[in-house]
Design a protein around this motif. Structure first.
Motif, PDB file in Angstrom:
ATOM      1  N   MET A 111       0.979  -1.183  -0.124  1.00 18.71           N
ATOM      2  CA  MET A 111      -0.047  -0.037   0.129  1.00 18.71           C
ATOM      3  C   MET A 111       0.986   1.139  -0.001  1.00 18.71           C
ATOM      4  O   MET A 111       1.867   1.031   0.410  1.00 18.71           O
ATOM      5  N   ASP A 112       0.223   2.420  -0.396  1.00 13.20           N
ATOM      6  CA  ASP A 112       1.144   3.545  -0.506  1.00 13.20           C
ATOM      7  C   ASP A 112       0.364   4.516   0.320  1.00 13.20           C
ATOM      8  O   ASP A 112      -0.940   4.567   0.271  1.00 13.20           O
ATOM      9  N   VAL A 113       1.411   5.052   1.431  1.00  9.46           N
ATOM     10  CA  VAL A 113       0.731   5.923   2.191  1.00  9.46           C
ATOM     11  C   VAL A 113       1.255   7.354   2.149  1.00  9.46           C
ATOM     12  O   VAL A 113       2.649   7.598   1.906  1.00  9.46           O
ATOM     13  N   GLU A 114       0.425   8.133   1.799  1.00  9.74           N
ATOM     14  CA  GLU A 114       0.942   9.876   1.711  1.00  9.74           C
ATOM     15  C   GLU A 114       0.315  10.650   2.795  1.00  9.74           C
ATOM     16  O   GLU A 114      -0.656  10.902   2.964  1.00  9.74           O
ATOM     17  N   LYS A 115       1.224  11.372   3.181  1.00  5.12           N
ATOM     18  CA  LYS A 115       0.990  12.531   4.211  1.00  5.12           C
ATOM     19  C   LYS A 115       0.237  13.585   3.522  1.00  5.12           C
ATOM     20  O   LYS A 115       0.507  13.654   2.335  1.00  5.12           O
ATOM     21  N   THR A 116      -0.526  14.205   4.213  1.00  3.45           N
ATOM     22  CA  THR A 116      -1.367  15.515   3.763  1.00  3.45           C
ATOM     23  C   THR A 116      -0.858  16.824   4.078  1.00  3.45           C
ATOM     24  O   THR A 116      -0.172  16.700   5.128  1.00  3.45           O
ATOM     25  N   THR A 117      -1.585  17.643   3.590  1.00  2.00           N
ATOM     26  CA  THR A 117      -1.245  19.036   4.176  1.00  2.00           C
ATOM     27  C   THR A 117      -1.917  19.259   5.486  1.00  2.00           C
ATOM     28  O   THR A 117      -1.657  20.223   6.064  1.00  2.00           O
ATOM     29  N   ILE A 118      -2.789  18.446   6.237  1.00  5.54           N
ATOM     30  CA  ILE A 118      -3.204  18.584   7.450  1.00  5.54           C
ATOM     31  C   ILE A 118      -2.378  17.513   8.352  1.00  5.54           C
ATOM     32  O   ILE A 118      -2.231  15.985   7.932  1.00  5.54           O
ATOM     33  N   ALA A 119      -1.931  17.669   9.578  1.00 10.77           N
ATOM     34  CA  ALA A 119      -1.116  17.255  10.461  1.00 10.77           C
ATOM     35  C   ALA A 119      -1.633  15.680  10.592  1.00 10.77           C
ATOM     36  O   ALA A 119      -3.067  15.727  11.173  1.00 10.77           O
ATOM     37  N   ASP A 120      -1.138  14.612  10.648  1.00  8.17           N
ATOM     38  CA  ASP A 120      -1.633  13.337  10.996  1.00  8.17           C
ATOM     39  C   ASP A 120      -2.526  12.695   9.766  1.00  8.17           C
ATOM     40  O   ASP A 120      -3.008  11.367  10.315  1.00  8.17           O
TER      41      ASP A 120
ATOM     42  N   ILE B  63      -4.198   7.156   1.751  1.00 10.26           N
ATOM     43  CA  ILE B  63      -3.892   5.565   1.605  1.00 10.26           C
ATOM     44  C   ILE B  63      -4.333   5.039   0.317  1.00 10.26           C
ATOM     45  O   ILE B  63      -5.763   5.001   0.076  1.00 10.26           O
ATOM     46  N   ARG B  64      -3.437   4.399  -0.349  1.00 10.05           N
ATOM     47  CA  ARG B  64      -3.748   3.707  -1.645  1.00 10.05           C
ATOM     48  C   ARG B  64      -3.523   2.188  -1.466  1.00 10.05           C
ATOM     49  O   ARG B  64      -2.476   1.813  -1.733  1.00 10.05           O
ATOM     50  N   PRO B  65      -4.309   1.433  -1.159  1.00  4.97           N
ATOM     51  CA  PRO B  65      -4.226   0.140  -0.896  1.00  4.97           C
ATOM     52  C   PRO B  65      -3.838  -0.534  -2.333  1.00  4.97           C
ATOM     53  O   PRO B  65      -4.147  -0.190  -3.386  1.00  4.97           O
ATOM     54  N   LYS B  66      -3.037  -1.639  -2.166  1.00  8.07           N
ATOM     55  CA  LYS B  66      -2.732  -2.456  -3.388  1.00  8.07           C
ATOM     56  C   LYS B  66      -3.997  -3.112  -4.004  1.00  8.07           C
ATOM     57  O   LYS B  66      -4.781  -3.980  -2.905  1.00  8.07           O
ATOM     58  N   ILE B  67      -4.381  -3.356  -5.072  1.00  2.00           N
ATOM     59  CA  ILE B  67      -5.340  -3.796  -5.694  1.00  2.00           C
ATOM     60  C   ILE B  67      -4.921  -5.007  -6.631  1.00  2.00           C
ATOM     61  O   ILE B  67      -4.173  -4.964  -7.525  1.00  2.00           O
ATOM     62  N   TRP B  68      -5.384  -6.226  -6.523  1.00  2.59           N
ATOM     63  CA  TRP B  68      -5.220  -7.080  -7.368  1.00  2.59           C
ATOM     64  C   TRP B  68      -6.345  -7.482  -8.332  1.00  2.59           C
ATOM     65  O   TRP B  68      -7.431  -7.592  -7.627  1.00  2.59           O
ATOM     66  N   GLY B  69      -6.210  -7.285  -9.494  1.00  3.36           N
ATOM     67  CA  GLY B  69      -7.380  -7.389 -10.520  1.00  3.36           C
ATOM     68  C   GLY B  69      -7.292  -8.238 -11.756  1.00  3.36           C
ATOM     69  O   GLY B  69      -5.974  -8.505 -12.165  1.00  3.36           O
ATOM     70  N   ASP B  70      -8.266  -8.885 -12.071  1.00  2.39           N
ATOM     71  CA  ASP B  70      -7.861  -9.610 -13.285  1.00  2.39           C
ATOM     72  C   ASP B  70      -9.339  -9.736 -13.977  1.00  2.39           C
ATOM     73  O   ASP B  70     -10.503  -8.710 -13.569  1.00  2.39           O
TER      74      ASP B  70
ATOM     75  N   VAL C  98      -8.854  -6.412  -2.596  1.00  2.00           N
ATOM     76  CA  VAL C  98      -7.958  -5.272  -2.064  1.00  2.00           C
ATOM     77  C   VAL C  98      -8.079  -5.668  -0.467  1.00  2.00           C
ATOM     78  O   VAL C  98      -9.247  -6.155   0.074  1.00  2.00           O
ATOM     79  N   GLU C  99      -7.187  -5.680   0.198  1.00  6.81           N
ATOM     80  CA  GLU C  99      -6.983  -5.751   1.570  1.00  6.81           C
ATOM     81  C   GLU C  99      -7.207  -4.305   2.433  1.00  6.81           C
ATOM     82  O   GLU C  99      -6.555  -3.352   2.310  1.00  6.81           O
ATOM     83  N   THR C 100      -8.485  -4.213   2.819  1.00  9.02           N
ATOM     84  CA  THR C 100      -9.030  -3.041   3.341  1.00  9.02           C
ATOM     85  C   THR C 100      -8.514  -2.635   4.976  1.00  9.02           C
ATOM     86  O   THR C 100      -8.510  -1.333   5.365  1.00  9.02           O
TER      87      THR C 100
END
Length: 186
Positions: free
Chosen positions: A1-10, A14-21, A27-29
């Motif tokens: 998963m990709d986790v990005e800090k935002t302009t708001i503290a804390d 989150i962009r979970p990994k998606i497995w698709g076909d 997706v693991e939530t």
């Protein structure tokens, strides 16, 4: 998963990994160890699921003495999700952040305790999910007007805005700001 800090503290986007076909996707939530490594360590005590029709705007809601941390996501449809930092001692106090959450992108937003939260449904219908770190206490709920000019949220265009009576009558930020607890939460 990709986790990005935002302009708001804390606040984390989150962009979970998606497995698709061709059959669909998986997706693991939520996975405790991975989310703890990302900084989400509070225990969750309640899960909520709301279904809303297009144009519905819910918020901006918060709890004063029992603030809820929320991990929010959308399983069907799309919303513009917004948080406002109402923690008086925060470096981002009074600022807002918005993100598109949808069943297609499976993005999540970590909303730590002490923020106001709301969303606008952009699709015909949306299923919105909240994992909460505190129980809901109706007597403790507060709200801020969704279109308060002092906060200045830039909402996406919507043919209509559907509000509850409570949200339509919510006070403005200048009224709420002076009543916020300073370190008095449970």
């Amino acid at each position: 998963m990709d986790v990005e800090k935002t302009t708001i503290a804390d606040v984390l986007h989150i962009r979970p990994k998606i497995w698709g076909d061709q059959r669909g996707f998986f997706v693991e939530t939520w996975q405790q160890e991975r989310y703890a490594a990302a900084g989400i360590r509070l225990p969750f005590v309640q899960d909520n699921h709301s279904r809303s029709r297009g144009g519905t705007l819910r918020g901006l809601h918060f709890q004063r003495r029992f603030p809820q941390g929320k991990l929010v996501s959308v399983s069907l449809g799309s919303v513009f999700d917004v948080v406002v930092d109402i923690r008086p001692d925060s470096p981002s106090f009074g600022q807002w952040y918005g993100a598109m959450l949808s069943g297609d992108n499976q993005h999540q937003l970590w909303v730590p305790p002490g923020l106001a939260h709301g969303f606008l449904v952009l699709s015909e219908v949306a299923h919105f999910h909240y994992k909460c770190t505190e129980y809901y206490h109706p007597e403790d709920e507060g709200a801020i007007r969704w279109n308060d000019p002092d906060i200045g949220i830039i909402w996406p265009e919507s043919p209509e805005i559907l509000l509850s009576d409570k949200d339509r009558a919510a006070p403005f930020w200048r009224e709420v700001r002076e009543t916020l607890p300073h370190g008095e939460t449970r």
